[in-house]
Design a protein around this motif. Structure first.
Motif, PDB file in Angstrom:
ATOM      1  N   THR A  51      46.221  53.006  26.082  1.00  0.00           N
ATOM      2  CA  THR A  51      45.264  52.658  25.027  1.00  0.00           C
ATOM      3  C   THR A  51      45.951  52.301  23.715  1.00  0.00           C
ATOM      4  O   THR A  51      45.295  51.806  22.796  1.00  0.00           O
ATOM      5  N   LEU A  72      47.344  40.928  18.024  1.00  0.00           N
ATOM      6  CA  LEU A  72      46.597  41.914  18.801  1.00  0.00           C
ATOM      7  C   LEU A  72      45.593  42.676  17.933  1.00  0.00           C
ATOM      8  O   LEU A  72      44.455  42.921  18.346  1.00  0.00           O
ATOM      9  N   GLU A  73      46.020  43.067  16.746  1.00  0.00           N
ATOM     10  CA  GLU A  73      45.126  43.824  15.855  1.00  0.00           C
ATOM     11  C   GLU A  73      43.845  43.060  15.570  1.00  0.00           C
ATOM     12  O   GLU A  73      42.767  43.655  15.459  1.00  0.00           O
ATOM     13  N   ARG A  75      42.343  40.906  17.480  1.00  0.00           N
ATOM     14  CA  ARG A  75      41.587  40.462  18.647  1.00  0.00           C
ATOM     15  C   ARG A  75      41.209  41.571  19.619  1.00  0.00           C
ATOM     16  O   ARG A  75      40.293  41.393  20.416  1.00  0.00           O
ATOM     17  N   SER A  76      41.917  42.678  19.581  1.00  0.00           N
ATOM     18  CA  SER A  76      41.652  43.723  20.571  1.00  0.00           C
ATOM     19  C   SER A  76      40.651  44.754  20.058  1.00  0.00           C
ATOM     20  O   SER A  76      40.846  45.355  18.999  1.00  0.00           O
ATOM     21  N   THR A  77      39.582  44.951  20.826  1.00  0.00           N
ATOM     22  CA  THR A  77      38.600  45.975  20.486  1.00  0.00           C
ATOM     23  C   THR A  77      38.840  47.260  21.276  1.00  0.00           C
ATOM     24  O   THR A  77      38.146  48.252  21.051  1.00  0.00           O
ATOM     25  N   LYS A  78      39.825  47.219  22.172  1.00  0.00           N
ATOM     26  CA  LYS A  78      40.033  48.362  23.063  1.00  0.00           C
ATOM     27  C   LYS A  78      41.398  49.030  22.887  1.00  0.00           C
ATOM     28  O   LYS A  78      41.614  50.123  23.410  1.00  0.00           O
ATOM     29  N   LEU A  79      42.307  48.366  22.195  1.00  0.00           N
ATOM     30  CA  LEU A  79      43.657  48.906  22.034  1.00  0.00           C
ATOM     31  C   LEU A  79      43.956  49.204  20.565  1.00  0.00           C
ATOM     32  O   LEU A  79      43.521  48.483  19.673  1.00  0.00           O
ATOM     33  N   SER A 168      51.193  39.913  24.655  1.00  0.00           N
ATOM     34  CA  SER A 168      49.942  40.158  23.930  1.00  0.00           C
ATOM     35  C   SER A 168      48.770  39.485  24.617  1.00  0.00           C
ATOM     36  O   SER A 168      47.688  40.082  24.784  1.00  0.00           O
ATOM     37  N   LEU A 172      45.464  41.398  26.308  1.00  0.00           N
ATOM     38  CA  LEU A 172      44.077  41.060  25.969  1.00  0.00           C
ATOM     39  C   LEU A 172      43.286  40.697  27.220  1.00  0.00           C
ATOM     40  O   LEU A 172      42.138  41.130  27.393  1.00  0.00           O
ATOM     41  N   THR A 175      42.374  43.721  29.334  1.00  0.00           N
ATOM     42  CA  THR A 175      41.341  44.583  28.755  1.00  0.00           C
ATOM     43  C   THR A 175      40.023  43.844  28.572  1.00  0.00           C
ATOM     44  O   THR A 175      39.096  44.361  27.932  1.00  0.00           O
ATOM     45  N   GLU A 177      39.257  40.982  27.016  1.00  0.00           N
ATOM     46  CA  GLU A 177      38.977  40.209  25.805  1.00  0.00           C
ATOM     47  C   GLU A 177      38.986  38.713  26.136  1.00  0.00           C
ATOM     48  O   GLU A 177      39.725  38.260  27.007  1.00  0.00           O
TER      49      GLU A 177
END
Length: 351
Positions: A51, A72-73, A75-79, A168, A172, A175, A177
């Protein structure tokens, strides 16, 4: 604002301009062939419940991760994403360090003591480790579960950035995205587009290099994913390799103190990318044009970036600016006659 005009590719300082690395395009094409490995790393990590993604490194290896971490920061809602200096990682380890963390450790040689120690420290606590380095046989790789290598002595920063971009993208996708279908095309276009960018920018970079002087401090301003380019140019190339007084400044902080140093006794370089943080650097440029003297803007919009879809230029402009920062260092070496390989302390005295 200083006028920048075309110039010759050699100077009177006694050092010829280094040619663009002959392995530049082959190295980046080789990096693109690591896509399947990046996807396997991402699949294994997410499949094992990871995670948290933490990038660690020192100096230029730290700054090479800024582009990927920022990507990543945003665009990622899960990491959960962090980028941490390798020495600080061990001194102040994240409380979440453990089996749910993927640590991506970068070191060109694979032997940077702080980074190797951070990798071993993280692995002992159950984290998954990815080494990003020049080759697959070094101490950092030995401390890691996976190795992403680029195989070049000089084509380094852009190679690391493209390796980490592929990782990256894979994270995404794993997960769930949504990624633009043209994202891969943008990466595939970069090897030749970045070569073309260097060739086009050479005259301007040569003039900037000559206009800089060791008698004036040089401040390098950027924002968001382009902060890696500013970090590398100021700390690694100017301070370490040219012995110049230099510093990097986040454009968002420029009016909160640093703009007081915009005087005739200082140089300002602004890296302008095409990502969502561009308005921050545009504000700096407008102010500097009114009040500054030695101001140089390096803007990715001036580059064709052939083959990169227009709407995705912001995703890769930081890589292009990093390449131009490295090329500016080559020109500075030629302008000063001070070799980029010369050191006062590094690898010579104990620290």
């Amino acid at each position: 604002m200083e006028c920048v005009v075309p110039s010759e590719k050699t100077t009177n300082a006694g050092l010829p301009l280094r040619p663009i690395e002959p392995d530049f395009v082959p190295t980046l094409r080789g990096v693109l062939e690591k896509r399947a490995l990046a996807e396997r790393i991402a699949g294994d990590a997410i499949g094992q419940g990871v995670t948290d993604i933490v990038f660690v490194g020192c100096g230029g290896s730290y700054s090479s991760s800024i582009h990927a971490a920022t990507f990543l920061e945003a665009r990622s809602t899960k990491l959960t994403i962090r980028n941490i200096n390798a020495a600080e990682f061990q001194a102040l380890p994240p409380a979440r360090l453990g089996p749910k963390m993927l640590v991506v450790a970068s070191s060109h040689s694979g032997g940077t003591p702080e980074t190797v120690a951070a990798a071993k420290f993280a692995r002992e606590r159950g984290a998954r480790l990815v080494a990003v380095s020049r080759d697959d046989d070094n101490p950092l790789v030995g401390a890691s579960h996976y190795s992403l290598s680029y195989g070049s002595e000089r084509t380094v920063t852009s190679a690391k950035q493209m390796l980490l971009a592929q990782l990256s993208h894979a994270l995404l996708e794993e997960t769930g995205e949504r990624l633009d279908p043209a994202t891969r095309a943008a990466l595939e276009a970069l090897p030749t587009a970045l070569l073309e960018a260097q060739e086009q920018a050479d005259p301007r970079l040569a003039e900037i290099a000559r206009r800089l002087t060791a008698e004036r401090p040089t401040y390098v301003v950027s924002s968001g994913p382009t902060m890696g380019a500013a970090f590398s140019l100021s700390l690694c190339y100017f301070m370490e390799m040219q012995w110049m007084n230099a510093s990097n400044i986040d454009a968002g902080d420029y009016l909160h103190g640093p703009f007081e140093m915009l005087t005739e006794n200082a140089s300002l370089i602004v890296f302008q990318g095409e990502d969502a943080t561009r308005p921050l650097t545009e504000r700096v440029v407008k102010f500097a044009e009114r009040h500054g003297t030695h101001v140089f803007v390096i803007d990715s919009r001036d580059l064709p970036l052939t083959g990169v879809p227009e709407h995705l230029r912001g995703d890769v402009s930081a890589v292009a600016l990093g390449v131009l920062g490295t090329r500016l260092a080559d020109h500075r070496e030629a302008a000063t006659g001070h070799s980029l390989d010369e050191r006062r302390y590094m690898h010579k005295v104990e620290y």
